[in-house]
Scaffold this active site. Sequence first.
Site, PDB file in Angstrom:
ATOM      1  N   LYS A 151      -7.420 -23.787   9.644  1.00 46.07           N
ATOM      2  CA  LYS A 151      -7.776 -25.176   9.969  1.00 46.07           C
ATOM      3  C   LYS A 151      -7.458 -25.402  11.444  1.00 46.07           C
ATOM      4  O   LYS A 151      -6.348 -25.116  11.906  1.00 46.07           O
ATOM      5  CB  LYS A 151      -6.967 -26.119   9.091  1.00 46.07           C
ATOM      6  CG  LYS A 151      -6.978 -27.557   9.568  1.00 46.07           C
ATOM      7  CD  LYS A 151      -6.283 -28.436   8.576  1.00 46.07           C
ATOM      8  CE  LYS A 151      -5.744 -29.688   9.225  1.00 46.07           C
ATOM      9  NZ  LYS A 151      -5.206 -30.639   8.280  1.00 46.07           N
TER      10      LYS A 151
HETATM   11  C1  5RP Z   1      -0.837 -31.798  10.352  1.00 44.37           C
HETATM   12  C2  5RP Z   1      -1.886 -31.513   9.362  1.00 44.37           C
HETATM   13  C3  5RP Z   1      -2.528 -32.649   8.718  1.00 44.37           C
HETATM   14  O1  5RP Z   1      -2.891 -32.374   7.406  1.00 44.37           O
HETATM   15  C4  5RP Z   1      -3.800 -33.021   9.372  1.00 44.37           C
HETATM   16  O2  5RP Z   1      -3.808 -32.882  10.760  1.00 44.37           O
HETATM   17  C5  5RP Z   1      -4.060 -34.420   8.982  1.00 44.37           C
HETATM   18  O3  5RP Z   1      -5.348 -34.720   8.954  1.00 44.37           O
HETATM   19  P1  5RP Z   1      -5.928 -35.810   9.951  1.00 44.37           P
HETATM   20  O4  5RP Z   1      -5.644 -35.293  11.354  1.00 44.37           O
HETATM   21  O5  5RP Z   1      -7.397 -35.788   9.633  1.00 44.37           O
HETATM   22  O6  5RP Z   1      -5.284 -37.116   9.661  1.00 44.37           O
HETATM   23  O7  5RP Z   1      -2.198 -30.411   9.067  1.00 44.37           O
HETATM   24  O8  5RP Z   1      -0.430 -30.624  10.961  1.00 44.37           O
END
Ligand code: 5RP
Length: 260
Positions: free
Chosen positions: A171
């Site tokens: 991710k």
């Molecule tokens: C933090 C993460 C979070 O799950 C992610 O970044 C959160 O999602 P969003 O940015 O869409 O609110 O992995 O390290």
Amino acid sequence: MSWGVKNRLSRIIRNGRCVMLAVDHGYFLGPTSGLENLGKALPPLLPHADALMLTRGALRTSVLPESAPPIVLRVSGGPSVLKEDLSDEYITTSVEEAVRLNASAVTMSIFVGSAHESRTIANLGKLVNEAERYGLPVLAVTAVGKDMARDARYLGLCCRMAAEQGAHVVKTYHCEGFEKVVEATPVPLIIAGGKKVPEREALQLARNAIESGAIGVDMGRNIFQSDNPTGMIRAVRAIVHENASVDSAYDLYKRKVPAR
Ligand code: 5RP
């Protein structure tokens, strides 16, 4: 890839695409706006998520076992938002616990270029060693320190390092020239949503991500902080799974879905 890893990944990635709902923010942010009461916020969203990313505490207390989508369990943690350096993370939840909770994957962050870069990379390697023993896939999150440029060169480095350690999915953030990051990362990429932006902008991000080779999104704040969270996750889903245009997805976002 073992049969177990493939099978669990196929629960999360449906027909090659994935809409993951990220609600793990509390692990370092505490009661994030929109997630103060997880037990109330989650039920309307869960039927629209291919997978749910959260910590064990949130899962045990706030999600009914009967209605949970496939779980991507966050197993890293350490510093809170009050610390200057967020990279000081350890593995905090065991793979045994992930198996006990019937997780479909485990996830943790790496912090390339940050003070504790090496430890987080070692955390990832060890987690892959252990998770693969049980046929559990590992999703690596490329966390970006405050001083890091979110460009293709940096994100390409992070994603490639995660894949080289054996992460099965990564991710990361979308950026200009994202195709180059996809090209140089030999595992599927999922895009993080990031800070809350206007809904049309978030939908455009999802569309750009898919067009440039991501297999899906792991979105949090742009869904649960929306004025219509259910409409928003349905709209994101239409882009990811049906290649919907931003305009038609935006129409879907605006539609109010009657409570069940
Ligand atoms: C933090 C993460 C979070 O799950 C992610 O970044 C959160 O999602 P969003 O940015 O869409 O609110 O992995 O390290």
